[in-house]
Design an enzyme around this catalytic site. Structure first.
Site, short mmCIF file in Angstrom:
data_model
loop_
_atom_site.label_atom_id
_atom_site.label_comp_id
_atom_site.label_asym_id
_atom_site.label_seq_id
_atom_site.Cartn_x
_atom_site.Cartn_y
_atom_site.Cartn_z
N GLU A 47 67.57 -2.50 41.60
CA GLU A 47 68.77 -1.57 41.38
C GLU A 47 70.06 -2.48 41.15
O GLU A 47 70.35 -3.42 41.75
CB GLU A 47 68.69 -1.02 42.92
CG GLU A 47 69.81 0.19 42.79
CD GLU A 47 70.30 0.84 43.78
OE1 GLU A 47 69.42 0.59 44.99
OE2 GLU A 47 71.29 1.75 44.02
N ARG A 273 58.24 -9.23 52.14
CA ARG A 273 59.22 -9.92 51.65
C ARG A 273 59.38 -11.33 51.92
O ARG A 273 58.88 -11.57 52.86
CB ARG A 273 60.51 -9.07 52.18
CG ARG A 273 60.39 -7.84 52.42
CD ARG A 273 61.76 -7.36 52.99
NE ARG A 273 63.19 -7.35 52.48
CZ ARG A 273 63.41 -6.75 51.64
NH1 ARG A 273 63.03 -5.63 50.93
NH2 ARG A 273 64.71 -6.97 50.92
N LYS A 283 71.01 -7.25 49.89
CA LYS A 283 72.40 -7.08 49.13
C LYS A 283 73.36 -6.46 49.77
O LYS A 283 74.55 -6.92 49.60
CB LYS A 283 71.80 -6.62 48.04
CG LYS A 283 71.15 -7.03 46.80
CD LYS A 283 71.01 -6.29 45.67
CE LYS A 283 69.75 -5.18 45.81
NZ LYS A 283 69.28 -4.54 44.65
P1 ATP Z 1 67.98 -5.71 49.42
O1 ATP Z 1 66.94 -5.43 50.46
O2 ATP Z 1 67.99 -7.14 49.00
O3 ATP Z 1 68.86 -4.83 49.10
P2 ATP Z 1 66.43 -4.19 47.53
O4 ATP Z 1 64.76 -4.13 47.87
O5 ATP Z 1 67.10 -3.17 47.79
O6 ATP Z 1 67.01 -5.58 48.00
P3 ATP Z 1 66.17 -3.90 44.64
O7 ATP Z 1 66.97 -4.26 43.59
O8 ATP Z 1 65.47 -2.67 45.11
O9 ATP Z 1 66.54 -4.51 45.93
O10 ATP Z 1 64.65 -4.88 44.59
C1 ATP Z 1 63.93 -5.16 43.35
C2 ATP Z 1 62.55 -5.59 43.76
O11 ATP Z 1 62.76 -6.70 44.39
C3 ATP Z 1 61.81 -4.86 44.85
O12 ATP Z 1 60.64 -4.53 44.25
C4 ATP Z 1 61.90 -5.35 45.86
O13 ATP Z 1 60.79 -4.90 46.62
C5 ATP Z 1 61.80 -6.72 45.67
N1 ATP Z 1 62.44 -7.58 46.51
C6 ATP Z 1 63.62 -7.37 47.48
N2 ATP Z 1 63.98 -8.32 48.26
C7 ATP Z 1 62.91 -8.92 48.29
C8 ATP Z 1 62.57 -10.18 49.05
N3 ATP Z 1 63.35 -10.63 50.13
N4 ATP Z 1 61.21 -10.77 49.03
C9 ATP Z 1 60.41 -10.35 47.78
N5 ATP Z 1 60.71 -9.26 47.13
C10 ATP Z 1 61.99 -8.42 47.33
MG MG Z 2 65.53 -1.30 46.89
#
Ligand code: ATP
Ligand code: MG
Length: 574
Positions: A47, A273, A283
């Site tokens: 995102e 994760r 984020k």
């Molecule tokens: P955050 O929790 O940091 O805001 P998010 O999951 O909201 O991260 P996205 O932009 O939706 O951020 O993430 C894109 C992809 O990266 C998703 O498929 C998510 O599952 C993966 N991802 C995010 N954080 C991690 C992590 N700590 N380890 C592994 N994969 C991750």
């Molecule tokens: Mg997300």
């Protein structure tokens, strides 16, 4: 015999036999073996509401890695369904970071917003088939109706409104007739489901906000839950890999796929994760660190963002190796930050050119070295890489050495320079300390030495070997530089565990050394190149660097805490 036949099939097709195996690669390999897919398609779906962090890098390495290993492809898809938080700056940064990590989506760049029209039609399809309805309850009322983990939810009074009425209202939502939050579109599933995600989740909400790509074309936006699985289906994604928090959403994604005329059926697989000690990977928190000025920006070298790690001098290869080392698993764990630093040191030890720099300079004058004499000595460019050859470094009568390489009254285990003692100056000569000069306060300001001309190059004809070899820079040639030393951004391995995340920020996460002196070759080291300052660590020029005002960041120290912990058997590598 059967067994060996199976082996030969496996090894005949590299696409079916990736080197690394984890539970996801096992599933993909089985799907390939059983002929379920002609081509493996994965995707990385960020995102664009912030910069990528090292957790995203894990997901990128996994998705692009699997596509590469199985001869398939990996899409980069922006899940841009929330215009309020999304920005073009983030889109650009994410593309740059994925490329820098060494991956390429080719022509497969997509956006959930590319599918807004299709998603709208599918929403209409659900309404027509009695599987979605427009709800007039407010967000708070919907929350209150949702129930809890132990209690079922309550039906909205609008749940049974006629499909024709919902269709009309949904159309008017799209036309912009209603204010933000006035109405939503909800799936009509089961308010009593033990899975809260199935209690009539919201599919569309009204948001009068400009979208980075679709501008003002829309004022209703699909929720992530509605957009995500359908976007995968549109793109023909075969394996939709996501983190564990989406496990409970899978029944909803499956329900939507089952009830819509989608062109393909993605298979969702969840993995744990990445969590790292001394680090926060969220984020939302990273955005606060930036906005509240705890760091200088998203790419501050202390940030766990891909751009921060790059600015800090971490090579992409080290980050990829780290992803390989930690692997993927189904169970949550916390990885020691030292594992990442270890992977980075491993790459840099092989690849980083060696340079001389003195962070805390102390003057050393070689009294018997002819005044005005200048010579160049040859030093290995990288002793780990025989093909790297040597570089020449200017040497002279007056040098700078590291202040802590000298002690006037050394304790038993201090082997470096002291009065009367001989040490080797790397690549140059043996020198012996014959005296010191002090300032009015009694502080040593200069060392006086003699040298042994027969030791030129760093070896003595009589075979004697000093106990220490020091780095140095020629006073006549050295360039001044600022050097920024970094430590963990948070001072405890589990930041926020006591409920005060920002109170756990490490006040000593950055130390600026203003008066370092470095060898002239460092003036032309490009941003993006990490070098080893001999005996001190790995360093890289910061983008703030200017001719005449050099700035270097310390990437990592030489000391490998991880290797030490490992030797002591105190590690929790997954
Ligand atoms: P955050 O929790 O940091 O805001 P998010 O999951 O909201 O991260 P996205 O932009 O939706 O951020 O993430 C894109 C992809 O990266 C998703 O498929 C998510 O599952 C993966 N991802 C995010 N954080 C991690 C992590 N700590 N380890 C592994 N994969 C991750
Ligand atoms: Mg997300």
């Amino acid at each position: 015999m059967l067994g060996s036949a199976a082996v030969s099939i496996d090894s005949a097709s590299p696409a079916e036999a990736p080197e690394r195996r984890d539970f996801i690669r096992e599933i993909v390999a089985a799907d390939v073996r059983e002929g379920r897919h002609a081509t493996i398609v994965t995707r990385f779906p960020p995102e664009p509401n912030g910069y990528l962090h090292i957790g995203h890098a894990k997901s990128i390495c996994l998705n692009f890695g699997i596509a590469r290993e199985f001869g398939g492809r990996c899409h980069l898809r922006f899940d841009d369904t929330n215009p309020v938080k999304e920005e073009q700056e983030y889109i650009d940064a994410i593309e740059a970071d994925v490329r820098w990590l060494g991956f390429d989506w080719g022509e497969h760049l997509y956006h959930a917003s590319d599918y807004f029209e299709q998603l709208y039609e599918w929403a209409v399809h659900l309404i027509r088939s009695g599987k979605a309805y427009v709800d007039d309850l407010s967000a708070d009322e919907i929350r209150a109706h949702r129930g809890t983990l132990t209690e079922p939810g309550h039906d909205s009074p609008w749940r049974d409104r006629p499909a024709a009425e919902s269709l009309d209202l949904f159309e008017r939502m799209r036309q912009g007739e209603f204010a933000d939050g006035a109405r939503v579109l909800r799936a009509r599933i089961d308010m009593a489901s033990p899975n809260i995600n199935l209690r009539d989740p919201v599919l569309y909400r009204i948001v009068h906000a400009s979208h980075p790509r679709t501008g003002d074309a829309w004022c209703i936006y699909p929720t992530y839950d509605f957009a995500h699985g359908q976007s995968d289906a549109i793109e023909g994604v075969t394996h939709s890999l996501c983190t564990l928090e989406f496990e409970g959403h899978r029944p909803l994604y499956d329900w939507l796929i089952d009830n819509l005329p989608v062109p393909s059926r993605p298979r969702q697989i969840e993995f744990a994760r990445l969590n790292l000690t001394y680090t926060v990977l969220s984020k939302r928190v990273l955005l606060r660190l930036v906005n509240e000025g705890h760091v200088r920006g998203w790419d501050d070298p202390r940030m766990p963002t891909v751009s921060g790690l790059r600015r800090r001098g971490f090579p992409a290869e080290g980050i990829r190796d780290f992803a390989t080392t930690i692997g993927v698993a189904k169970a949550d764990s916390v990885v020691e930050i030292g594992v990442l630093e270890h992977a980075v040191r491993d790459v840099l030890n092989r690849t980083a050119p060696r340079r001389f720099a003195v962070l805390d300079p102390l003057k050393l004058v070689i009294e018997d070295y002819p005044e005005g004499n200048a010579e160049e000595v040859a030093v290995a460019e990288n002793p780990e890489d025989p093909t790297a050859g040597t570089r020449t470094v200017a040497f002279g009568r007056e040098l700078w050495i590291e202040r802590d390489d000298f002690m006037e009254d050394p304790p038993a285990k201090f082997f470096r320079l002291a009065p009367g003692r001989e040490v080797r100056l790397r690549g140059a000569y043996f020198v012996r300390c014959t005296g010191v000069v002090r300032d009015a306060a009694g502080r040593v300001t200069e060392l006086r030495c003699t040298h042994d001309p027969s030791t030129r190059g760093g070896d003595a004809p009589d075979g004697r070997r000093p106990k220490a070899t020091l780095h140095w820079v020629s006073a006549a040639h050295a360039l001044p530089s600022e050097v920024r030393l970094y430590d963990n951004l948070f001072s405890r391995p589990d930041p926020g565990a006591d409920g005060d995340l920002f109170g756990d920020l490490n006040p000593a996460s950055e130390t600026v050394v203003p008066g370092a002196l470095v060898e002239p070759a460092l003036a032309t080291t490009p941003v993006g190149q990490t070098v080893q300052f001999e005996r001190l660590g790995y360093f890289c020029p910061d983008p703030d660097t200017r001719p005449g005002a050099l700035v270097f960041n310390r990437t990592v120290t030489l000391k490998d805490t991880w290797a030490r912990l490992q030797a002591q058997g105190r590690h929790d590598r997954p």
